[in-house]
Design an enzyme around this catalytic site. Sequence first.
Site, PDB file in Angstrom:
ATOM      1  N   GLY A 370      15.438  29.442  22.432  1.00 13.49           N
ATOM      2  CA  GLY A 370      16.870  29.670  22.266  1.00 13.49           C
ATOM      3  C   GLY A 370      17.189  29.963  20.811  1.00 13.49           C
ATOM      4  N   GLY A 373      22.818  27.943  15.419  1.00  9.51           N
ATOM      5  CA  GLY A 373      23.398  28.369  14.162  1.00  9.51           C
ATOM      6  C   GLY A 373      22.382  28.405  13.043  1.00  9.51           C
ATOM      7  N   GLY A 375      19.061  29.133  13.479  1.00 10.76           N
ATOM      8  CA  GLY A 375      18.121  30.226  13.700  1.00 10.76           C
ATOM      9  C   GLY A 375      17.410  30.039  15.030  1.00 10.76           C
ATOM     10  N   VAL A 377      14.536  29.096  17.922  1.00 11.53           N
ATOM     11  CA  VAL A 377      13.625  27.973  18.167  1.00 11.53           C
ATOM     12  C   VAL A 377      12.530  28.450  19.118  1.00 11.53           C
ATOM     13  CG1 VAL A 377      13.409  25.589  18.968  1.00 11.53           C
ATOM     14  CG2 VAL A 377      15.542  26.350  17.891  1.00 11.53           C
ATOM     15  N   LYS A 391      11.599  25.304  14.714  1.00 14.73           N
ATOM     16  CA  LYS A 391      12.933  25.782  14.372  1.00 14.73           C
ATOM     17  C   LYS A 391      12.806  26.640  13.114  1.00 14.73           C
ATOM     18  CE  LYS A 391      17.495  23.533  14.288  1.00 14.73           C
ATOM     19  NZ  LYS A 391      18.131  22.207  14.087  1.00 14.73           N
ATOM     20  N   ASP A 488      28.044  16.048  14.279  1.00 18.46           N
ATOM     21  CA  ASP A 488      27.990  17.174  15.221  1.00 18.46           C
ATOM     22  C   ASP A 488      27.418  16.727  16.565  1.00 18.46           C
ATOM     23  OD1 ASP A 488      28.478  19.784  15.959  1.00 18.46           O
ATOM     24  OD2 ASP A 488      26.547  20.533  15.299  1.00 18.46           O
TER      25      ASP A 488
END
Length: 694
Positions: A370, A373, A375, A377, A391, A488
């Site tokens: 996927g 934000g 970058g 993975v 990641k 978050d």
Amino acid sequence: MKEADMVVVLRCLLLLLVLLQPLGNAAAYSEHSCNATIGNYTASDAFGANLARLTSELPVNASTSPSLYASAAVGISPDRAFGLALCRGDITDAETCSGCLGDAFQQLRKLCAGDRDATFYDDLCTVRYSAEDFPARPEDNSPVINALDVNGSTFVGWDSRNATSRDTFLSLVGALFGEMAIYGAYNSSVRRFASAVMYINPEMPLVYGLAQCTPDLSPGQCTRCFQGLEELNKQWYDGREGGRILGVRCNFRYEAYQFYDGTANVRIGLPGDSPPPPPTGSNHKKMLVIVLCVSITVFCIMLLGCLLLTIRRLRKGEIRLEPSQSRSVSKTEEALMLWKIEESSSEFTLYDFPELGAATDSFSQDNKLGTGGFGPVYKGILADGTEVAVKRLAAQSGQGLIEFKNEIQLIAKLQHTNLVKLMGCCVQEEEKMLVYEYMPNRSLDYFIFEQERGTLLDWKRRYHIIEGIAQGLLYLHKHSRVKIIHRDMKASNILLDKDLNPKISDFGMARIFASNMTHANTNRIVGTYGYMAPEYASEGIFSVKSDVFSFGVLLLEIVSGKRNSGRNQHYGNFVNLLCHAWHLWREGRGFELADQTRGDFDEVTSISRCVQIALLCVQDNAMDRPTMADATAMLGNAGVLLPDPRQPPHFYLRVAVNDEEDGVGGLGVRTRSTHFTDSSSTNDMTITTIQEGR
């Protein structure tokens, strides 16, 4: 010459070089600002008389104060004069401070004759007077002067040398300033002052710094003032090895030589009591050549000896080189050193780029899990068969780099069953990657927001996930070595392992809290709307209660299988899931929020209790919300009596939706006009969003 004699000579040369280095090899500096926009005065009028008294009293008051600071007001409006006087925090005697302030006021009244607002910056002190009550505005740091580029000129006496590597030196200055800001704001309560020295390696120059706030600022106000200077430095930095940004409320300066008196409060890359390595200086080239020649000779001898010893041991079979030992990680180690990040444990691995490239089949699309934000993975399989998630920082991602550093700084030091494990990182050239344990069941949103996959999570599993998330947050807030605010928390940041155990991930936006801190404030709002606490979204105030709010939103989403807000979501007459849930709970129908596709209505009591706990977590006032310790206790003990929650934010907003076709340009665009009405007010607002045609 004997070896012992050589060592003595070398030490003497080093000491002599340090002693000969001047503390202040820049010319005396001063700068002023005159502001005539708020009026003029004469020496004989009321303001002039008040100003004369003010400027005579402030130098005495400041120089006799332990904080070397004073502010005052003289007279009555409209001729009242307000003033401020501050001496540099490394000054040790009152006479020096008083002399600087008195001279500054005297020069300023000549330079800005007749102006009712003026500021003077000197190497050792700062003064300001005004007809406006500026001391009552602690957040106002004006006037701010960039001393590297005022009106396009560079001041005489400044270090005019350009840094060898502009970006690297800017990173050094940023790291130095960050440490000084923390010390100055929180560890220096009397003078709000910090001096610092940073040493990275022999190829990089020593960097000396100084940062100071006016002592009447709180730690939070001082921190915010420093943050403003840091942003200005990024904008104005021109590659020099010296510079300063000056404001009335806070200022900082950095140089490639020591310009302050005494020992630095903050020492980066140096043992606590050791003197810094000798600085490089053009006035000592001959001595430096001698020292370098001797040092290089000794180093070469030692290196040759180590090489011969290593070869001998290799031949005898005493040393075996493993693949992990032979690979080069110097770039990663250098970056971590530059960012002041230490490897937290032996389990944290510094990978090289070819190793991760091979593990992910050259970062092929087939292995892509996927994109976030930060970058993309990728799934990877290391040489030993370990499955990992890699990641990879997107190119030219300035924000991603900040999150990258933050995540290494925080999560590598955390150990908990409900936190994702960061296994290592890679920093080589432009490539920056984080390596995590692989989660085969992806993230929580992959299940709860998809109707078909949602059926795989019965209520027992969902409750287990809720408890795990609560335990992970409780660890961050209370039981880890440092208090951490995640900032978050959302469904996509909860990963699920092969047994569907939840693990909190993505610490790029997390912040460390001091043990005595209850809340903080930021101008940089980060996170995801819909999960943000109202005080954070509107004012930038965050605390452990911000995470509690996000947890409450997440709990309601897990129960309902719906997002708090978003396209194609329906909540009756309410704008979001929170208000819809509170409406159902108030009518005794909280269990109806549960995902209807599962049909496990025998868990009505447990579901209703979770809805009530969630509503307690999303109350508008942060003080009304429970802590994660309280929330965890409520979840774990059905016998604990729960209080009644108050209304969540925006409860009185009602919504009616009208879809209209818009054939402009033949694009098949649908305009969705959402009309919000506050039932307690006649004020309405309309938000229009563009949706793709179906």
